[in-house]
Write an enzyme that holds these catalytic residues in place. Structure first.
Site, PDB file in Angstrom:
ATOM      1  N   GLU A   1      57.549  54.474  80.179  1.00 60.66           N
ATOM      2  CA  GLU A   1      56.507  53.860  79.351  1.00 60.66           C
ATOM      3  C   GLU A   1      55.900  52.631  80.037  1.00 60.66           C
ATOM      4  O   GLU A   1      54.710  52.395  79.951  1.00 60.66           O
ATOM      5  CB  GLU A   1      57.058  53.484  77.970  1.00 60.66           C
TER       6      GLU A   1
ATOM      7  N   TYR B   1      53.454  48.060  71.755  1.00 63.84           N
ATOM      8  CA  TYR B   1      53.332  49.476  72.140  1.00 63.84           C
ATOM      9  C   TYR B   1      54.654  50.002  72.719  1.00 63.84           C
ATOM     10  O   TYR B   1      55.170  51.039  72.303  1.00 63.84           O
ATOM     11  CB  TYR B   1      52.197  49.663  73.168  1.00 63.84           C
TER      12      TYR B   1
ATOM     13  N   ASP C   1      48.562  54.981  71.706  1.00 70.54           N
ATOM     14  CA  ASP C   1      47.933  54.851  73.023  1.00 70.54           C
ATOM     15  C   ASP C   1      46.500  55.391  72.935  1.00 70.54           C
ATOM     16  O   ASP C   1      46.031  55.743  71.844  1.00 70.54           O
ATOM     17  CB  ASP C   1      48.763  55.570  74.107  1.00 70.54           C
TER      18      ASP C   1
END
Ligand code: SF4
Length: 347
Positions: free
Chosen positions: A46, A129, A147
């Site tokens: 990520e 996030y 996203d």
């Protein structure tokens, strides 16, 4: 909200068949059989995937995992080795935070990533996030992961015309409302996959989309217009000069850039400040030598500006003092992309 969208089963059934293969991903069948993802691998992927494509990340991910297979191994790595391995992936603050985070996970959590969104948020470099992505993908907790792909899917299924970035809170609220309590990790990845493979920016394949029936934008015929975006301002252009000095014994004059600032902690060629193009081309030779300008220039784009670099070269005597790297230790792949471009021109 349309009732049918509550049926996240539609999307999960599609994901069970069409999930993209990713080296850091546990496929849905394996996950159902009880295989848990490695939180370290999920976190690593990520961090790498921010601002970078899956295709590019695959190689970097493989190299990092081969060299530092656990968070303990990464925590003990030399900063310079990690920065060199990261070279070319861009956004170098991510690499510095990667190390800080690994060390914090080892020092504060015994080498285990916490299965808790709020605790994850306390770790270096983990923003909303990444915390949501690790919480849902690694620990199967119901957190919405927003996203660019998910933004597009949300804007379309709800036919939201508010331009980004103002639309983000609305899109997030929609994404949160849709996130199910069962299989939230698979669901998060399923929406991302849908956006990446079916609900693509220019040619959404609505005919084969599992959400075609409830999708408001498909019904309204507005899918390709969404999400709307406020037009970006043109990026300013800056220019500067870099100096590639090489001793006759093959050693290169090099510097490690200051920790703070652009390309912080990375190797680079000595050079001038990068200034607005309305100013004269700046010069800042690192030492007195017969510097010669190379034909052509380096062009590189950062997040907030375009850069044009003039490249100067010089042959230096073997006894020239300074910070040199021996030819046998020099690897162009250790340089960030903009510095490698300068080397390519010089060669
Ligand atoms: S129906 Fe079309 S626009 Fe709607 S989510 Fe599916 S691919 Fe996207």
């Amino acid at each position: 909200m349309r009732e049918e969208l509550q049926q996240t089963d539609l999307l999960l059934e599609w994901y069970d068949i069409h999930a993209r293969e990713m080296p850091w991903r546990v496929p849905p069948q394996a996950r159902k059989a009880g295989v848990a993802p490695d939180p370290y691998a999920v976190w690593m992927s990520e961090v790498m995937l921010q601002q970078t494509t899956v295709v590019t990340v695959r190689d970097y991910f493989a190299r990092f995992m081969a060299r530092w297979p656990t968070v303990h191994a990464l925590a003990e790595a030399q900063d310079a080795d990690v920065m060199a391995e990261w070279a070319g992936l861009g956004y170098y603050a991510r690499a510095r935070n990667l190390l800080k985070c690994a060390r914090a996970v080892v020092a504060e959590h015994g080498g285990n990533f916490p299965a808790n969104y709020d605790l994850l948020r306390t770790l270096p470099g983990i923003g909303p996030y990444t915390a949501a992505a690790v919480s849902s993908i690694a620990f199967d907790l119901p957190h919405a992961v927003l996203d660019g792909n998910v933004e597009r899917v949300m804007a379309r299924i709800y036919d939201i015309h508010t331009p980004l970035p103002a639309a983000k809170p609305v899109l997030m609220a929609k994404a949160e409302a849709l996130t199910p309590d069962t299989r939230p990790g698979d669901y998060a990845q399923a929406v991302m996959d849908l956006g990446a493979t079916i609900c693509t920016p220019r040619n959404p394949a609505c005919g084969i989309c599992p959400w075609r029936d409830p999708c408001s934008a498909r019904i309204a015929g507005t899918a390709v217009e969404l999400p709307k975006k406020v037009p970006k301002k043109a990026k300013p252009v800056r220019h500067g000069t870099v100096y590639l000095g090489r001793r006759t014994d093959g050693a290169w004059l090099i510097e490690t850039r200051p920790e703070k600032g652009l390309l912080g902690g990375m190797l680079g060629w000595p050079g001038s400040d990068w200034v607005d193009t309305s100013l004269p081309l700046p010069e800042a030779p690192p030492l007195i030598a017969d510097w010669r300008a190379i034909q052509g220039e380096v062009r590189h784009t950062f997040t907030h500006f375009h850069l044009i670099l003039q490249v100067m070269i010089a042959d230096l005597p073997p006894d020239t003092p300074g910070n040199f790297i021996a030819a046998k230790d020099f690897q162009p792949s250790d340089l960030p992309t903009v510095m490698r471009k300068a080397l390519d021109i010089a060669r």
